[in-house]
Motif scaffolding. Structure first.
Motif, PDB file in Angstrom:
ATOM      1  N   GLY A 215       0.786  -1.227   0.000  1.00  0.00           N
ATOM      2  CA  GLY A 215       0.000   0.000   0.000  1.00  0.00           C
ATOM      3  C   GLY A 215       0.814   1.270   0.000  1.00  0.00           C
ATOM      4  N   ARG A 216       2.079   1.205  -0.377  1.00  0.00           N
ATOM      5  CA  ARG A 216       2.902   2.403  -0.429  1.00  0.00           C
ATOM      6  C   ARG A 216       2.599   3.212  -1.689  1.00  0.00           C
ATOM      7  NH1 ARG A 216       9.127   1.632   1.372  1.00  0.00           N
ATOM      8  NH2 ARG A 216       8.910  -0.241   2.634  1.00  0.00           N
ATOM      9  N   THR A 217       2.771   4.512  -1.582  1.00  0.00           N
ATOM     10  CA  THR A 217       2.603   5.401  -2.721  1.00  0.00           C
ATOM     11  C   THR A 217       3.944   5.525  -3.438  1.00  0.00           C
ATOM     12  OG1 THR A 217       0.933   6.641  -1.482  1.00  0.00           O
ATOM     13  CG2 THR A 217       1.875   7.699  -3.441  1.00  0.00           C
ATOM     14  N   VAL A 218       3.935   5.398  -4.752  1.00  0.00           N
ATOM     15  CA  VAL A 218       5.166   5.467  -5.543  1.00  0.00           C
ATOM     16  C   VAL A 218       5.040   6.563  -6.589  1.00  0.00           C
ATOM     17  CG1 VAL A 218       6.695   4.243  -7.137  1.00  0.00           C
ATOM     18  CG2 VAL A 218       5.671   3.010  -5.211  1.00  0.00           C
ATOM     19  N   LEU A 219       6.046   7.441  -6.640  1.00  0.00           N
ATOM     20  CA  LEU A 219       6.144   8.453  -7.688  1.00  0.00           C
ATOM     21  C   LEU A 219       7.378   8.119  -8.514  1.00  0.00           C
ATOM     22  CD1 LEU A 219       4.243   9.882  -5.625  1.00  0.00           C
ATOM     23  CD2 LEU A 219       5.265  12.025  -6.352  1.00  0.00           C
ATOM     24  N   PHE A 220       7.197   7.970  -9.810  1.00  0.00           N
ATOM     25  CA  PHE A 220       8.265   7.484 -10.674  1.00  0.00           C
ATOM     26  C   PHE A 220       8.431   8.403 -11.867  1.00  0.00           C
ATOM     27  CE2 PHE A 220       9.618   4.263 -14.011  1.00  0.00           C
ATOM     28  CZ  PHE A 220      10.936   4.195 -13.563  1.00  0.00           C
ATOM     29  N   VAL A 221       9.646   8.931 -12.048  1.00  0.00           N
ATOM     30  CA  VAL A 221       9.970   9.773 -13.191  1.00  0.00           C
ATOM     31  C   VAL A 221      10.890   8.998 -14.120  1.00  0.00           C
ATOM     32  CG1 VAL A 221      11.278  11.784 -13.944  1.00  0.00           C
ATOM     33  CG2 VAL A 221       9.671  12.002 -12.070  1.00  0.00           C
ATOM     34  N   SER A 222      10.539   8.926 -15.392  1.00  0.00           N
ATOM     35  CA  SER A 222      11.379   8.232 -16.357  1.00  0.00           C
ATOM     36  C   SER A 222      11.014   8.680 -17.767  1.00  0.00           C
ATOM     37  CB  SER A 222      11.206   6.717 -16.232  1.00  0.00           C
ATOM     38  OG  SER A 222      11.999   6.035 -17.187  1.00  0.00           O
ATOM     39  N   HIS A 223      12.007   8.621 -18.672  1.00  0.00           N
ATOM     40  CA  HIS A 223      11.745   8.840 -20.089  1.00  0.00           C
ATOM     41  C   HIS A 223      11.485   7.521 -20.802  1.00  0.00           C
ATOM     42  CE1 HIS A 223      12.671  13.111 -20.078  1.00  0.00           C
ATOM     43  NE2 HIS A 223      13.740  12.861 -19.354  1.00  0.00           N
ATOM     44  N   ASN A 224      11.586   6.425 -20.066  1.00  0.00           N
ATOM     45  CA  ASN A 224      11.335   5.094 -20.624  1.00  0.00           C
ATOM     46  C   ASN A 224       9.850   4.775 -20.463  1.00  0.00           C
ATOM     47  OD1 ASN A 224      11.091   2.335 -21.164  1.00  0.00           O
ATOM     48  ND2 ASN A 224      13.076   1.837 -20.260  1.00  0.00           N
ATOM     49  N   MET A 225       9.085   4.969 -21.537  1.00  0.00           N
ATOM     50  CA  MET A 225       7.642   4.792 -21.454  1.00  0.00           C
ATOM     51  C   MET A 225       7.243   3.347 -21.166  1.00  0.00           C
ATOM     52  SD  MET A 225       6.360   7.778 -21.712  1.00  0.00           S
ATOM     53  CE  MET A 225       7.831   8.444 -20.932  1.00  0.00           C
ATOM     54  N   THR A 226       8.073   2.397 -21.573  1.00  0.00           N
ATOM     55  CA  THR A 226       7.779   0.990 -21.281  1.00  0.00           C
ATOM     56  C   THR A 226       7.854   0.734 -19.788  1.00  0.00           C
ATOM     57  OG1 THR A 226       8.698   0.349 -23.419  1.00  0.00           O
ATOM     58  CG2 THR A 226       8.417  -1.393 -21.802  1.00  0.00           C
ATOM     59  N   ALA A 227       8.881   1.300 -19.126  1.00  0.00           N
ATOM     60  CA  ALA A 227       9.018   1.153 -17.678  1.00  0.00           C
ATOM     61  C   ALA A 227       7.867   1.834 -16.951  1.00  0.00           C
ATOM     62  CB  ALA A 227      10.356   1.723 -17.219  1.00  0.00           C
ATOM     63  N   VAL A 228       7.488   3.025 -17.410  1.00  0.00           N
ATOM     64  CA  VAL A 228       6.374   3.755 -16.791  1.00  0.00           C
ATOM     65  C   VAL A 228       5.086   2.949 -16.914  1.00  0.00           C
ATOM     66  CG1 VAL A 228       4.932   5.826 -16.951  1.00  0.00           C
ATOM     67  CG2 VAL A 228       7.421   6.014 -17.144  1.00  0.00           C
TER      68      VAL A 228
END
Length: 426
Positions: A215-228
């Motif tokens: 239940g943790r909140t995750v904020l993820f920045v990436s230019h890799n759209m597959t990873a996002v």
């Protein structure tokens, strides 16, 4: 009890451009006197001009959003869009100029290689240091220590000062610490790209587990759209410091982001006077997408399995045997799918074209592409010398739909290409 983990209201950050001071009080006074007199700063760089104003820019401007507990949010945008500035504010590294952000829970962040580590301390000691920064007691870190070291995969070097670590080792340990220590919110910047492919996959799996399982909140920045796409369930698009788009559907967000980068030149499949491109060799008068009957396509949808062509009307000012013309097709996540050049036909376009107007036709691989959104990028160059039509200059958005009567099984397959290879039992 509210399930909102992060709430931003009119969140803004302003930065002043240029050097804040010259290092000494005497030099600062000299610069101040020169500005007051309207003269050039004696300590400015050669060529710099001062117009009597202090210039700056808004890295973020009036952001309003809410993130719920357990959300996995992908924050995407071009370089300079404000993504890292937003994460620094959420991590309490920098303060907003205007507005406010409310955060419910402890934050563990991974923004840059080595952030929060002391170079003279060993990897083991830095684990305890990070735990203390997060407000954890030594006993809490003790319980997680073996798990963190095992996940990082650098057991042999855990008692070595981290100043001797490679950037990949830094990332491995930093992520292991951020992911395993008890925090309610995990923030990860593009720094994961430094790690090898195996560790990136491992890290994405861990973040997925933290969000869906704990239940943790995750904020993820990436230019890799597959990873996002593989990690996030929600998305936000930043552009020039503003929140351009937000959605509870990550596929919709990624599609919107790709469309923001595509220059939609027309509502039909005919593009005239492309960007008024000027060079000494080639002018593209227009580009059309036609079907097998060579007529223009009135609708914006290409039907899978049918034949379509990319038709160029171009003028040659001066023949050059080194001239090239080709196109690249990208899917909606920015992944290159196909690249095709005129030279693939076994001929050089520079030799075949005549001075004046020419028609060049290339068959598009629409029979092999699965349904979805794509963009075609057109390029031209003088081989091994320079581009005359560069990347991001001509981009054509297309959408391929399934012919459900002929290909009902392909409608929802999560792939890019398909083939009709025959299966048999021997």
């Amino acid at each position: 009890m509210s399930d909102i983990a992060i709430k931003a209201e009119q969140l803004s950050k302003y930065y002043r451009l240029g050097v804040i001071n010259n290092g000494t009080l005497f030099r600062d006074i000299q610069s101040w006197i020169a500005r007051k007199r309207g003269k050039i700063d004696p300590h400015s760089k050669i060529g710099d001009k001062y117009d009597g104003t202090i210039e700056g820019f808004w890295a973020l401007k009036d952001l309003n959003f809410e993130i719920k507990q357990g959300d996995r949010v992908g924050i995407i945008g071009k370089n300079g869009a404000g993504k890292s500035t937003l994460l620094k504010i959420l991590s309490r590294i920098t303060a907003p100029t205007e507005g406010q952000v409310k955060i419910r829970g402890r934050v563990a962040s991974l923004l840059e290689v080595g952030t929060g580590f002391h170079g003279e301390l060993t990897g083991r000691e830095n684990i305890y240091l990070n735990g203390a920064i997060l407000g954890m007691k030594k006993k809490e870190v003790d319980r997680k220590l073996d798990e963190i070291i095992d996940f990082s995969g650098i057991e042999k070097h855990i008692d070595t000062p981290v100043k001797r670590y490679s950037s990949g080792m830094y990332v491995r340990l930093a992520f292991a610490v951020a992911a395993h220590l008890d925090s309610e919110i995990l923030i990860a910047d593009e720094v994961l790209a430094v790690g090898d492919a195996e560790f990136q996959k491992k890290a994405l799996g861990k973040m997925n587990e933290l969000s869906s399982g704990q239940g943790r909140t995750v904020l993820f920045v990436s230019h890799n759209m597959t990873a996002v796409k593989s990690l996030c369930n929600r998305g936000m698009i930043l552009e020039k410091g503003e929140l351009k788009f937000t959605s509870d559907n990550i596929d919709e967000t990624i599609g919107k982001y790709q469309n923001l980068n595509v220059i939609k030149l027309s509502d039909s499949y005919v593009w005239n006077n492309i960007h008024n491109i000027k060079n000494d060799f080639i002018t593209i008068n227009n580009i059309k997408i036609t079907n097998d009957s060579s007529s223009n396509i009135p609708e914006k949808i290409i039907i899978q399995g049918k034949t379509y062509f990319l038709k160029f009307n171009l003028s040659i000012k001066e023949k050059n045997p080194l001239l090239t013309l080709y196109y690249i097709i990208y899917n909606e996540y920015g992944i290159k799918v196909i690249e095709s050049a005129f030279s693939d036909s076994g001929k050089d376009i520079g030799e075949c074209l005549k001075e004046g107007e020419n028609i060049v036709i290339a068959e598009l691989p629409t029979k092999e592409l699965m349904p979805g959104k794509y963009r075609i990028e057109v390029l031209s160059s003088i081989k091994n010398i320079s581009y005359i039509i560069d990347y991001d200059t001509i981009e054509i958005p297309i959408e391929i739909d399934a012919d459900e009567q002929k290909f009902p099984m392909y409608k929802n397959r999560n792939t890019v290409l398909y083939t009709k290879e025959n299966w048999s039992i021997v």
